[in-house]
Write an enzyme that holds these catalytic residues in place. Structure first.
Site, PDB file in Angstrom:
ATOM      1  N   TRP A 128       8.345  -3.906   6.948  1.00 20.15           N
ATOM      2  CA  TRP A 128       7.044  -4.488   6.610  1.00 20.15           C
ATOM      3  C   TRP A 128       7.165  -5.453   5.447  1.00 20.15           C
ATOM      4  O   TRP A 128       6.536  -6.505   5.441  1.00 20.15           O
ATOM      5  CB  TRP A 128       5.995  -3.409   6.350  1.00 20.15           C
ATOM      6  CG  TRP A 128       5.596  -2.739   7.636  1.00 20.15           C
ATOM      7  CD1 TRP A 128       5.796  -1.436   7.976  1.00 20.15           C
ATOM      8  CD2 TRP A 128       4.961  -3.356   8.779  1.00 20.15           C
ATOM      9  NE1 TRP A 128       5.326  -1.204   9.246  1.00 20.15           N
ATOM     10  CE2 TRP A 128       4.805  -2.351   9.760  1.00 20.15           C
ATOM     11  CE3 TRP A 128       4.512  -4.640   9.059  1.00 20.15           C
ATOM     12  CZ2 TRP A 128       4.220  -2.600  11.012  1.00 20.15           C
ATOM     13  CZ3 TRP A 128       3.923  -4.896  10.313  1.00 20.15           C
ATOM     14  CH2 TRP A 128       3.780  -3.887  11.260  1.00 20.15           C
ATOM     15  N   ASP A 132       1.140  -3.351  -0.675  1.00 14.89           N
ATOM     16  CA  ASP A 132       0.757  -2.993   0.693  1.00 14.89           C
ATOM     17  C   ASP A 132       0.834  -1.471   0.800  1.00 14.89           C
ATOM     18  O   ASP A 132       1.920  -0.896   0.767  1.00 14.89           O
ATOM     19  CB  ASP A 132       1.726  -3.668   1.679  1.00 14.89           C
ATOM     20  CG  ASP A 132       1.480  -3.249   3.131  1.00 14.89           C
ATOM     21  OD1 ASP A 132       0.522  -2.484   3.395  1.00 14.89           O
ATOM     22  OD2 ASP A 132       2.255  -3.703   3.999  1.00 14.89           O
ATOM     23  N   LYS A 147      -3.872   3.929   9.815  1.00 12.18           N
ATOM     24  CA  LYS A 147      -2.927   5.007   9.540  1.00 12.18           C
ATOM     25  C   LYS A 147      -3.589   6.135   8.748  1.00 12.18           C
ATOM     26  O   LYS A 147      -3.567   7.266   9.175  1.00 12.18           O
ATOM     27  CB  LYS A 147      -1.699   4.465   8.800  1.00 12.18           C
ATOM     28  CG  LYS A 147      -0.739   3.779   9.762  1.00 12.18           C
ATOM     29  CD  LYS A 147      -0.203   2.480   9.266  1.00 12.18           C
ATOM     30  CE  LYS A 147       0.524   1.735  10.386  1.00 12.18           C
ATOM     31  NZ  LYS A 147       0.829   0.364  10.019  1.00 12.18           N
TER      32      LYS A 147
END
Ligand SMILES: *Cc1c(COP(=O)(O)O)cnc(C)c1O
Length: 363
Positions: A104, A174, A198
């Protein structure tokens, strides 16, 4: 008895609390006597707006009501934030400093490169991202507009336990896969963001929590929908927000409060992750954790078996027993159990029992 629920270890979209789904079901066709679903209401009406504002207040309250922070609701997922961050903060002469921790982080970096100058402040690449750089290794560029980190690498299964003091450089993180999984000292962060699917709710909502001064003064050359000041100035109601997703998220936030807040949620997460890692560590090499023990994620437990054939067999057998989502990400292989806040301990217990039984037969 409730309906049979799957042992859901999906990485995202992921398990939601059963209580939340049941509440949403009860309110679906007639929200609080309005004769309609929340999905059918105007986002300019008082009923929706109170849900919208409540969700913002709950987020801040769960984070200890840090002074001067604002909550934005956006769309486009965390992936759009990978672009919005450099668009809003990178101008000529400054650079985006990034900690490269894996899949990511790399995506965030490659989006920033499209917009402006980037710099790698630290990288875990030499360990194939199976180990996180230590905080003391992080070297922020002198002309950095911000330092960007990924708190939990969802695919590799690493998680930072702490964050650096970045001085005058804004720290942007993030937190898509571990937001609200533990208490956070928000004062360390200038901006955090997360796709909801999530740990917060359904897909379609992206949350940004930031110091107000981060959200003003976007360059005039950026279109309205990609500017933080548009969302700040209109309480995230400039255009139609993902109203049902925000409603569900508000219910998830209520559920977190009912669990006792982030201290209790962290305890539950510690217990869940600890019990899987314990089976791995006591398996005498039958199961092997993918990442360095000290960098293990409490949200995404990644592990391997002796060879791919045995991993395939594990996945096949686990599916037969009702376990969903155990296969590792296609880019790294192996196995992964995603155990976000809403995954109950019962699912984890069932998995560890299955793992022990599988080793007995195949070990
Ligand atoms: C899932 C994930 C993303 C991407 O989120 P989208 O909402 O699909 O854009 C970004 N960062 C991390 C850490 C993630 O886990």
């Amino acid at each position: 008895m409730m309906n049979k629920r799957a042992f859901n270890f999906n990485a995202g979209p992921a398990a939601l609390p059963l209580e939340v789904l049941e509440r949403a079901q009860a309110e679906l066709v007639d929200y609080k006597g309005t004769g309609m679903s929340i999905m059918e209401m105007s986002h300019r009406g008082a009923v929706y707006e109170s849900v919208h504002n409540e969700a913002q207040e709950r987020l801040l309250s769960l984070l200890g009501n840090p002074k001067g922070y604002k909550v934005l609701f956006l769309q486009g997922g965390a992936s759009t934030q990978f672009a919005m961050i450099p668009m809003n903060f990178l101008s000529a002469g400054v650079t985006g400093s990034y900690v490269n921790t894996g899949s990511w982080a790399k995506k965030a970096i490659s989006e920033a490169k499209i917009i402006g100058e980037t710099h790698i402040a630290a990288s875990g690449e030499s360990s194939k991202f199976m180990k996180l750089p230590s905080l003391s290794e992080i070297e922020i560029a002198e002309n950095a507009a911000y330092l960007h980190m990924t708190s939990n690498e969802t695919i590799e299964g690493t998680q930072f336990k702490d964050f650096p003091d970045t001085g005058n450089t804004p720290l942007i993180v993030d937190m898509s896969s571990d937001i609200l999984s533990r208490p956070l000292d928000m004062n360390k962060f200038d901006m955090i963001y997360a796709g909801a699917q999530k740990n917060l709710g359904p897909s379609g909502v992206t949350v940004v929590i930031a110091k107000e001064e981060m959200l003003t003064g976007s360059p005039k050359t950026i279109p309205s929908m990609l500017r933080y000041d548009t969302f700040l100035g209109n309480n995230s109601l400039y255009n139609t927000p993902p109203s049902f997703g925000i409603y569900l998220m508000n219910e998830v936030l209520k559920w977190i409060e009912e669990q006792g807040g982030l201290v209790q949620v962290e305890k539950a997460n510690e217990k869940k992750a600890g019990s899987i890692y314990q089976v791995i560590d006591e398996s005498q090499g039958f199961y092997r954790g993918c990442v360095d023990a000290e960098d293990r994620s409490r949200m995404n437990v990644t592990f391997r078996l002796a060879d791919e054939a045995l991993e395939k067999e594990f996945i096949k057998q686990s599916e037969k027993e009702g376990f969903i989502g155990i296969k590792g990400h296609r880019s790294v292989g192996g196995l992964r159990a995603s155990i976000y806040n809403a995954v109950p301990y019962e699912s984890v217990k069932a998995l560890t029992d299955f793992m022990k039984e599988f080793q007995k037969i195949n070990g």
